[in-house]
Design an enzyme around this catalytic site. Structure first.
Site, short mmCIF file in Angstrom:
data_model
loop_
_atom_site.label_atom_id
_atom_site.label_comp_id
_atom_site.label_asym_id
_atom_site.label_seq_id
_atom_site.Cartn_x
_atom_site.Cartn_y
_atom_site.Cartn_z
CB SER A 78 40.40 32.31 32.45
OG SER A 78 41.71 32.01 32.90
CE1 TYR A 105 38.22 29.91 36.95
CE2 TYR A 105 40.22 29.83 35.64
CZ TYR A 105 39.22 30.55 36.25
OH TYR A 105 39.21 31.93 36.15
#
Length: 250
Positions: A142, A155
């Protein structure tokens, strides 16, 4: 094409399903791994209708396989007679940043799911492809992993760690026929992001991201930002001086 025998870890994710459809249209044989038996069976049936030569289901907790990563991988690859051309690691959880700040168990769960287990799958798959002499590994990380931000640093840390691991693996196999692609998507309109306000030019569809992954893997690219403009956005964010960055609420 990146290969006719494809293993997809996290096959119920929106991006993974769209990616599988691209291979199904080419007559691929697929193994679809995940925990939701009903959803996996529906996807497998749909892929066969779209032209897949076969679509096997592998029920496994990808974050913590009951019999271990090696045994679970062996069972999956056996469904393809041990010939694996492409592996896509596509699962993960967005998680709750505030909950992870308060609860070490929750923080560990997020890190284990998004990074540690994904790195384990990359390792067992890479060793298989190394013995085989060729193949493509794809890890979906990501843009959140490019710089730690207060809104999602747990995250982001997991995805950043996964990206670094995959990049190192690409270096390990440089000059060989084993290729490793690290994918860094931005915002994608999927069920995973239903808790976020959606809309606007920064959001992409699963179809767009899947198509970008397919093209990059075919070309032998090692790192993909998708959509393309995230490369420039993240270059700016990575290079902002700390004095400026720390005043931002992002």
């Amino acid at each position: 094409m990146t290969g006719q025998n494809v293993v997809i870890l996290g096959a119920t994710s929106a991006v993974a399903e769209r990616y599988a459809r691209l291979h199904a249209a080419r007559g691929a044989r697929l193994v679809l791994a995940g925990r939701d038996a009903k959803r996996l069976a529906a996807i497998a049936a749909d892929l066969k209708a779209r032209g897949a030569a076969d679509a096997h289901v592998a029920l496994v907790d990808l974050a913590l396989p009951q019999d271990g990563f090696d045994a679970a991988w062996t069972a999956m690859s056996a469904k393809l007679e041990d010939r694996v051309d492409t592996v896509l690691v596509a699962y993960g959880i967005l998680g709750d940043q505030k909950a992870a700040e308060r609860d070490i168990t929750e923080m560990t769960r997020q890190l284990t799911t998004n990074m540690t287990s994904a790195c384990a799958w990359l390792t067992v798959a890479a060793n298989h492809l190394e013995r085989q002499g060729e193949g493509t590994l794809i890890a979906i990380a990501s843009v959140a992993g490019d710089r730690g931000r207060q809104s999602n640093y747990v995250y982001g840390a997991a995805k950043g760690g996964l990206a670094l691991f995959a990049q190192g693996m690409a270096h390990r196999f440089a000059g060989t026929k084993v290729k490793v692609l690290t994918v860094k998507p931005g915002f994608i309109d999927t069920p995973m992001t239903d808790g976020l306000a959606k809309g606007g030019p920064l959001w992409a569809t699963p179809e767009k991201v899947a198509a970008d992954i397919d093209t990059a893997a075919t070309k032998g690219t090692t790192t993909l930002y998708t959509p393309w403009f995230w490369m420039g956005i993240m270059m700016i964010i990575r290079n902002l001086p700390g004095a400026i960055f720390n005043r931002m609420k992002i």
